[in-house]
Design an enzyme around this catalytic site. Structure first.
Site, PDB file in Angstrom:
ATOM      1  N   LYS A  82      11.116 -47.414  21.926  1.00 12.36           N
ATOM      2  CA  LYS A  82      12.626 -47.173  21.842  1.00 12.36           C
ATOM      3  C   LYS A  82      13.051 -46.798  20.486  1.00 12.36           C
ATOM      4  O   LYS A  82      13.850 -45.755  20.589  1.00 12.36           O
ATOM      5  CB  LYS A  82      13.198 -48.716  22.299  1.00 12.36           C
ATOM      6  CG  LYS A  82      13.022 -49.301  23.480  1.00 12.36           C
ATOM      7  CD  LYS A  82      13.639 -50.763  23.690  1.00 12.36           C
ATOM      8  CE  LYS A  82      13.632 -51.180  25.059  1.00 12.36           C
ATOM      9  NZ  LYS A  82      14.125 -52.673  24.985  1.00 12.36           N
ATOM     10  N   SER A 105      14.217 -53.005  19.783  1.00  6.58           N
ATOM     11  CA  SER A 105      13.739 -54.399  20.104  1.00  6.58           C
ATOM     12  C   SER A 105      13.506 -54.603  21.788  1.00  6.58           C
ATOM     13  O   SER A 105      14.228 -53.685  22.535  1.00  6.58           O
ATOM     14  CB  SER A 105      14.730 -55.283  19.967  1.00  6.58           C
ATOM     15  OG  SER A 105      14.291 -56.632  19.859  1.00  6.58           O
ATOM     16  N   ASP A 106      12.569 -55.390  22.134  1.00  4.73           N
ATOM     17  CA  ASP A 106      12.251 -55.815  23.390  1.00  4.73           C
ATOM     18  C   ASP A 106      11.953 -57.069  23.660  1.00  4.73           C
ATOM     19  O   ASP A 106      11.306 -57.754  22.731  1.00  4.73           O
ATOM     20  CB  ASP A 106      11.301 -54.933  23.891  1.00  4.73           C
ATOM     21  CG  ASP A 106      11.044 -54.899  25.543  1.00  4.73           C
ATOM     22  OD1 ASP A 106      12.031 -54.139  26.105  1.00  4.73           O
ATOM     23  OD2 ASP A 106      10.273 -55.691  25.978  1.00  4.73           O
ATOM     24  N   GLN A 107      12.104 -57.765  24.668  1.00  2.00           N
ATOM     25  CA  GLN A 107      11.765 -59.109  25.030  1.00  2.00           C
ATOM     26  C   GLN A 107      11.227 -59.338  26.589  1.00  2.00           C
ATOM     27  O   GLN A 107      11.467 -58.637  27.282  1.00  2.00           O
ATOM     28  CB  GLN A 107      13.214 -59.942  24.968  1.00  2.00           C
ATOM     29  CG  GLN A 107      12.858 -61.445  25.102  1.00  2.00           C
ATOM     30  CD  GLN A 107      14.191 -62.346  25.137  1.00  2.00           C
ATOM     31  OE1 GLN A 107      14.588 -62.298  26.076  1.00  2.00           O
ATOM     32  NE2 GLN A 107      14.311 -62.906  23.988  1.00  2.00           N
ATOM     33  N   ALA A 114       9.990 -58.648  20.653  1.00  2.00           N
ATOM     34  CA  ALA A 114       9.523 -57.599  19.227  1.00  2.00           C
ATOM     35  C   ALA A 114      10.766 -56.819  18.821  1.00  2.00           C
ATOM     36  O   ALA A 114      11.629 -56.518  19.355  1.00  2.00           O
ATOM     37  CB  ALA A 114       8.460 -56.656  20.170  1.00  2.00           C
TER      38      ALA A 114
END
Length: 203
Positions: free
Chosen positions: A62, A78-80, A115
């Protein structure tokens, strides 16, 4: 948020690579001017990829995608990924799927892998980190879970619960080094990254 600053080595523009209103609200707490750019990437997990690896890869992709469009900027990605017994739990999308998720998770502990990537467009370097939150759900009856979902409609949230809203009432415990990680943007980790990148606070 909407402020556009000149992009210079001394004062790079700060970009949030996300369409999430939750991440936008979290970043605004730092009182730094920033802009939002939506990354256009495929977020499908790879075959055999662990949850932390998925979150880290997507956070990096991203940030990199937006950095390629906006050179010279600092870009936050960011990623979850939420997991129960090692299996990934996605965003439910509708009421029936959300209820099924909550029924599966009640009385149990879900791990949220969040993250974070800060891409420095001045030199192409990036910082990467992952923060985990262990979230224990209350063992509630179907009627309460159904009522909660109809009130808050958290269908765009992995795990079907907004801890920053009424969802806190269906949780029993949250264990994490960073309380903001569960909402989607670990601010403790991020402020450390921004300091390392040379962005000033309190000035």
């Amino acid at each position: 948020m909407t402020t556009s600053l000149p992009c210079t080595p001394a004062l790079p523009r700060l970009i949030l690579a996300s369409s999430s209103a939750y991440r936008k609200e979290l970043l605004s707490r730092l009182r730094l001017p920033f802009e939002v750019a939506v990354p256009d990437i495929d977020e499908t997990p790879l075959a055999g990829e662990g949850p932390a690896d998925t979150a880290l890869r997507l956070a990096r992709e991203k940030a990199a995608a937006v950095a390629a469009r906006l050179p010279g900027c600092l870009v936050i990605g960011s990623d979850q990924v939420a997991t129960l017994d090692g299996a990934q739990i996605g965003k439910p999308g509708d009421h029936a799927r959300a209820l099924a998720q909550l029924q599966q998770m009640r009385g149990r502990t879900v791990v949220f892998h969040t993250a974070l990537c800060l891409w420095d467009g001045r030199d192409g370097s990036h910082q990467l980190d992952e923060v985990r939150a262990h979230v224990s759900f209350r063992d509630l009856p179907d009627a309460e879970l159904d009522a909660y979902l109809r009130i808050e409609q958290p269908y765009d949230c992995a795990g079907s619960a907004k801890n920053e809203g009424l969802g806190i009432a269906i949780l029993e415990r949250i264990e994490s080094d960073d309380p903001t990680a569960l909402t989607g943007l670990p601010l403790i980790a991020l402020t450390g990254m921004l300091r390392k990148a040379g962005l000033p606070f309190f000035k």
